[in-house]
Design a protein around this motif. Sequence first.
Motif, PDB file in Angstrom:
ATOM      1  N   TYR A   1       0.803  -1.218   0.000  1.00 25.21           N
ATOM      2  CA  TYR A   1       0.000   0.000   0.000  1.00 25.21           C
ATOM      3  C   TYR A   1       0.838   1.272   0.000  1.00 25.21           C
ATOM      4  O   TYR A   1       0.550   2.200  -0.751  1.00 25.21           O
TER       5      TYR A   1
ATOM      6  N   GLN B   1      -6.034  -0.707   4.167  1.00 28.28           N
ATOM      7  CA  GLN B   1      -6.983  -0.019   3.294  1.00 28.28           C
ATOM      8  C   GLN B   1      -8.404  -0.162   3.844  1.00 28.28           C
ATOM      9  O   GLN B   1      -8.895  -1.289   3.970  1.00 28.28           O
TER      10      GLN B   1
ATOM     11  N   PHE C   1     -11.615   0.585   2.567  1.00 26.38           N
ATOM     12  CA  PHE C   1     -12.527   0.940   1.476  1.00 26.38           C
ATOM     13  C   PHE C   1     -13.830   0.125   1.582  1.00 26.38           C
ATOM     14  O   PHE C   1     -14.909   0.672   1.710  1.00 26.38           O
TER      15      PHE C   1
ATOM     16  N   ALA D   1     -20.875  -2.426   0.371  1.00 22.62           N
ATOM     17  CA  ALA D   1     -20.189  -1.731  -0.732  1.00 22.62           C
ATOM     18  C   ALA D   1     -18.854  -2.417  -1.015  1.00 22.62           C
ATOM     19  O   ALA D   1     -17.905  -2.299  -0.234  1.00 22.62           O
ATOM     20  N   GLY D   2     -18.813  -3.179  -2.108  1.00 25.77           N
ATOM     21  CA  GLY D   2     -17.574  -3.861  -2.510  1.00 25.77           C
ATOM     22  C   GLY D   2     -17.255  -3.484  -3.940  1.00 25.77           C
ATOM     23  O   GLY D   2     -16.644  -2.449  -4.204  1.00 25.77           O
ATOM     24  N   SER D   3     -17.754  -4.295  -4.899  1.00 23.21           N
ATOM     25  CA  SER D   3     -17.569  -3.936  -6.310  1.00 23.21           C
ATOM     26  C   SER D   3     -18.186  -2.564  -6.576  1.00 23.21           C
ATOM     27  O   SER D   3     -17.627  -1.750  -7.311  1.00 23.21           O
TER      28      SER D   3
ATOM     29  N   ILE E   1     -14.987  -3.552   6.141  1.00 24.66           N
ATOM     30  CA  ILE E   1     -14.787  -5.004   6.258  1.00 24.66           C
ATOM     31  C   ILE E   1     -13.647  -5.436   5.341  1.00 24.66           C
ATOM     32  O   ILE E   1     -13.265  -4.685   4.433  1.00 24.66           O
ATOM     33  N   TRP E   2     -13.109  -6.602   5.621  1.00 25.08           N
ATOM     34  CA  TRP E   2     -11.991  -7.196   4.857  1.00 25.08           C
ATOM     35  C   TRP E   2     -10.731  -6.335   4.946  1.00 25.08           C
ATOM     36  O   TRP E   2      -9.970  -6.252   3.986  1.00 25.08           O
TER      37      TRP E   2
ATOM     38  N   GLY F   1      -9.620 -16.196  -2.401  1.00 19.85           N
ATOM     39  CA  GLY F   1      -9.677 -14.778  -2.040  1.00 19.85           C
ATOM     40  C   GLY F   1      -9.014 -13.917  -3.102  1.00 19.85           C
ATOM     41  O   GLY F   1      -9.416 -12.776  -3.331  1.00 19.85           O
TER      42      GLY F   1
ATOM     43  N   HIS G   1     -10.971 -12.504  -5.844  1.00 25.34           N
ATOM     44  CA  HIS G   1     -11.995 -11.583  -5.349  1.00 25.34           C
ATOM     45  C   HIS G   1     -11.379 -10.242  -4.947  1.00 25.34           C
ATOM     46  O   HIS G   1     -11.909  -9.187  -5.256  1.00 25.34           O
TER      47      HIS G   1
ATOM     48  N   GLY H   1      -9.291  -6.872  -4.552  1.00 25.06           N
ATOM     49  CA  GLY H   1      -8.788  -5.888  -5.522  1.00 25.06           C
ATOM     50  C   GLY H   1      -9.542  -5.884  -6.838  1.00 25.06           C
ATOM     51  O   GLY H   1      -8.995  -5.513  -7.869  1.00 25.06           O
ATOM     52  N   GLY H   2     -10.812  -6.307  -6.808  1.00 23.43           N
ATOM     53  CA  GLY H   2     -11.624  -6.357  -8.038  1.00 23.43           C
ATOM     54  C   GLY H   2     -11.817  -7.803  -8.467  1.00 23.43           C
ATOM     55  O   GLY H   2     -10.857  -8.485  -8.828  1.00 23.43           O
ATOM     56  N   THR H   3     -13.072  -8.252  -8.441  1.00 23.26           N
ATOM     57  CA  THR H   3     -13.349  -9.676  -8.693  1.00 23.26           C
ATOM     58  C   THR H   3     -13.089 -10.025 -10.168  1.00 23.26           C
ATOM     59  O   THR H   3     -13.029  -9.144 -11.028  1.00 23.26           O
TER      60      THR H   3
ATOM     61  N   GLU I   1     -15.127 -11.307 -12.205  1.00 23.68           N
ATOM     62  CA  GLU I   1     -16.242 -10.877 -13.055  1.00 23.68           C
ATOM     63  C   GLU I   1     -16.073  -9.410 -13.440  1.00 23.68           C
ATOM     64  O   GLU I   1     -16.290  -9.020 -14.596  1.00 23.68           O
ATOM     65  N   VAL I   2     -15.703  -8.590 -12.470  1.00 23.42           N
ATOM     66  CA  VAL I   2     -15.541  -7.154 -12.740  1.00 23.42           C
ATOM     67  C   VAL I   2     -14.350  -6.928 -13.687  1.00 23.42           C
ATOM     68  O   VAL I   2     -14.414  -6.087 -14.586  1.00 23.42           O
TER      69      VAL I   2
ATOM     70  N   LEU J   1     -15.489  -7.653 -17.074  1.00 25.17           N
ATOM     71  CA  LEU J   1     -16.307  -6.542 -17.597  1.00 25.17           C
ATOM     72  C   LEU J   1     -15.405  -5.470 -18.203  1.00 25.17           C
ATOM     73  O   LEU J   1     -15.720  -4.902 -19.256  1.00 25.17           O
TER      74      LEU J   1
HETATM   75  C1  LIG Z   1      -8.365 -11.679   0.503  1.00 30.90           C
HETATM   76  C2  LIG Z   1      -9.083 -10.361   0.443  1.00 30.90           C
HETATM   77  C3  LIG Z   1      -8.480  -9.226   0.945  1.00 30.90           C
HETATM   78  C4  LIG Z   1      -9.143  -8.001   0.898  1.00 30.90           C
HETATM   79  N1  LIG Z   1      -8.560  -6.900   1.453  1.00 30.90           N
HETATM   80  C5  LIG Z   1      -9.221  -5.720   1.479  1.00 30.90           C
HETATM   81  C6  LIG Z   1      -8.681  -4.584   2.147  1.00 30.90           C
HETATM   82  O1  LIG Z   1      -7.588  -4.641   2.694  1.00 30.90           O
HETATM   83  N2  LIG Z   1      -9.396  -3.447   2.178  1.00 30.90           N
HETATM   84  C7  LIG Z   1     -10.613  -3.323   1.565  1.00 30.90           C
HETATM   85  O2  LIG Z   1     -11.179  -2.246   1.599  1.00 30.90           O
HETATM   86  N3  LIG Z   1     -11.167  -4.398   0.943  1.00 30.90           N
HETATM   87  C8  LIG Z   1     -10.505  -5.573   0.900  1.00 30.90           C
HETATM   88  N4  LIG Z   1     -11.070  -6.683   0.292  1.00 30.90           N
HETATM   89  C9  LIG Z   1     -12.417  -6.559  -0.241  1.00 30.90           C
HETATM   90  C10 LIG Z   1     -12.488  -6.602  -1.763  1.00 30.90           C
HETATM   91  O3  LIG Z   1     -12.045  -5.391  -2.315  1.00 30.90           O
HETATM   92  C11 LIG Z   1     -13.940  -6.921  -2.108  1.00 30.90           C
HETATM   93  O4  LIG Z   1     -14.176  -8.229  -1.662  1.00 30.90           O
HETATM   94  C12 LIG Z   1     -14.221  -6.807  -3.569  1.00 30.90           C
HETATM   95  O5  LIG Z   1     -14.173  -5.466  -3.977  1.00 30.90           O
HETATM   96  C13 LIG Z   1     -15.597  -7.386  -3.931  1.00 30.90           C
HETATM   97  O6  LIG Z   1     -16.598  -6.819  -3.130  1.00 30.90           O
HETATM   98  P1  LIG Z   1     -17.615  -7.748  -2.304  1.00 30.90           P
HETATM   99  O7  LIG Z   1     -16.836  -8.739  -1.514  1.00 30.90           O
HETATM  100  O8  LIG Z   1     -18.520  -6.830  -1.555  1.00 30.90           O
HETATM  101  O9  LIG Z   1     -18.420  -8.562  -3.388  1.00 30.90           O
HETATM  102  P2  LIG Z   1     -19.638  -8.026  -4.266  1.00 30.90           P
HETATM  103  O10 LIG Z   1     -19.266  -6.740  -4.915  1.00 30.90           O
HETATM  104  O11 LIG Z   1     -20.865  -8.034  -3.439  1.00 30.90           O
HETATM  105  O12 LIG Z   1     -19.722  -9.147  -5.380  1.00 30.90           O
HETATM  106  C14 LIG Z   1     -20.364 -10.394  -5.135  1.00 30.90           C
HETATM  107  C15 LIG Z   1     -20.315 -11.190  -6.453  1.00 30.90           C
HETATM  108  O13 LIG Z   1     -21.034 -10.459  -7.465  1.00 30.90           O
HETATM  109  C16 LIG Z   1     -20.198 -10.243  -8.588  1.00 30.90           C
HETATM  110  N5  LIG Z   1     -20.471  -8.925  -9.175  1.00 30.90           N
HETATM  111  C17 LIG Z   1     -20.523  -7.741  -8.531  1.00 30.90           C
HETATM  112  N6  LIG Z   1     -20.777  -6.746  -9.390  1.00 30.90           N
HETATM  113  C18 LIG Z   1     -20.875  -7.301 -10.626  1.00 30.90           C
HETATM  114  C19 LIG Z   1     -21.121  -6.797 -11.934  1.00 30.90           C
HETATM  115  N7  LIG Z   1     -21.333  -5.495 -12.140  1.00 30.90           N
HETATM  116  N8  LIG Z   1     -21.147  -7.697 -12.958  1.00 30.90           N
HETATM  117  C20 LIG Z   1     -20.926  -9.009 -12.754  1.00 30.90           C
HETATM  118  N9  LIG Z   1     -20.691  -9.561 -11.521  1.00 30.90           N
HETATM  119  C21 LIG Z   1     -20.659  -8.717 -10.481  1.00 30.90           C
HETATM  120  C22 LIG Z   1     -18.784 -10.272  -8.054  1.00 30.90           C
HETATM  121  O14 LIG Z   1     -17.851 -10.601  -9.071  1.00 30.90           O
HETATM  122  C23 LIG Z   1     -18.887 -11.351  -6.997  1.00 30.90           C
HETATM  123  O15 LIG Z   1     -18.773 -12.628  -7.565  1.00 30.90           O
HETATM  124  C24 LIG Z   1     -10.428  -7.912   0.320  1.00 30.90           C
HETATM  125  C25 LIG Z   1     -11.041  -9.064  -0.187  1.00 30.90           C
HETATM  126  C26 LIG Z   1     -10.383 -10.277  -0.121  1.00 30.90           C
HETATM  127  C27 LIG Z   1     -11.073 -11.496  -0.670  1.00 30.90           C
END
Ligand SMILES: Cc1cc2nc3c(=O)[nH]c(=O)nc-3n(C[C@H](O)[C@H](O)[C@H](O)COP(=O)(O)OP(=O)(O)OC[C@H]3O[C@@H](n4cnc5c(N)ncnc54)[C@H](O)[C@@H]3O)c2cc1C
Length: 390
Positions: free
Chosen positions: A92, A126, A128, A133-135, A158-159, A366, A369, A371-373, A375-376, A379
Amino acid sequence: MDFGLSPEEEGFRQELRAFLKKELPPDWEGEDEEGSDEIWAFGLQMRKRLAQKGWLAMHWPPEYGGQNASRIKQAIFVEEFAYFRCAGREIYGPYIVGPTLMLYGTPEQKAYFLPRIARGEITWCQGFSEPGAGSDLASLSTRAVEDGDDFVINGQKIWTSYGHRADWMFMLARTDPNVPKHKGISYFLLPVKTPGLELRPIVNMASVHSFNETFFTDVRVAKKNLVGRQNEGWYVAMASLNFERSGAEYPGQCRRLVEDLAEYARETRRNGALLARDPVVRNKLAERAVEAQISHHLAFLVAWLQDKGEVPDREAAASKVYGTELIQRLANTGLQLLGPYCQLEPGDRWAPMKGRIERIWLNSFGRTHAGGTSEVQRLIVATRGLGLPR
Ligand SMILES: Cc1cc2nc3c(=O)[nH]c(=O)nc-3n(C[C@H](O)[C@H](O)[C@H](O)COP(=O)(O)OP(=O)(O)OC[C@H]3O[C@@H](n4cnc5c(N)ncnc54)[C@H](O)[C@@H]3O)c2cc1C
């Protein structure tokens, strides 16, 4: 693109390899045990050594403690570091917070943080993601309200990876709930030990405590720790995503794993026959070796484009999807090779490859998932890369 390295870059790779071989203990097992205090303590020492060599923030300008190193050199560093399973690379500070402050920081923020990051003295986390609120990060609901010289923060993240190890957090909070969601967010830096900030551990399915839930109850952050302008934090955060890495850690890890599995196959007999003579085993390992090389080229393509001043977002997305999914395929190949033995715990003397394969397998999910899954990322490739409609 020229796929070869210059003599200077090749020389750097050799120097780095020699350094890592010398610095790592002979029985070094590496980062797979990332939850342990011993590995963490070793990583902090290593970080100081990297800083002394000028490698921690090598891509920064010299006035901030860097060497103006090319992205290709940086990718070599990241790839070799992963190959050796070395601990201590701070992601970071040098890759996100530092470059963000160079663009948006006040003179005081730059003067305080940049030298400390370059010397490896600050560990960051981080803040965020939130439960809702993830993706769709811009939907975040943690609130920051002005109060005198401070903002007062309430909400939940979270995370939070390594929050329990970190000194400082960079985070996003909503400062104006009455405007479109991207427009009311601000970017803050705060010490993790600030009163009212509580971390609760999350243990992952590999039994490692690497991330946390983070709760904010009336947490006061001084206004001088706002980065960029109030309500413009989304744009500050998005700019920092453009500093994202090439993904060179994935081919580094994969190359090492392919070599380890090949060695296992050369030394192990099953039903009286050497595994290395089994055509299915040979085929699978060869396939993974080719894929590791592809992952290397994808990562170095990103670095090469960055050196040309481009923002290779779709290439970086492709590198991330390919690299993280390859680690899953490779770990799966390892599970098939080891059979039920892969379930033996790392401490068990009969555990092949020190029980590492199952750990890598469990941790690999993990990575697709974080840093951006996947699927994203797909996209991004579909829309920005192939021009398909959103
Ligand atoms: C090991 C690990 C470490 C992490 N560390 C940090 C950290 O230090 N700080 C931090 O802030 N976060 C951290 N994260 C969180 C990570 O950034 C989020 O998990 C990620 O952004 C996805 O958000 P979410 O988990 O809420 O899943 P969601 O956004 O809820 O997604 C759930 C599912 O839906 C799919 N999806 C979502 N939107 C779309 C779309 N538009 N089109 C198609 N499919 C979609 C996703 O691909 C996923 O399969 C960490 C996660 C992991 C697994």
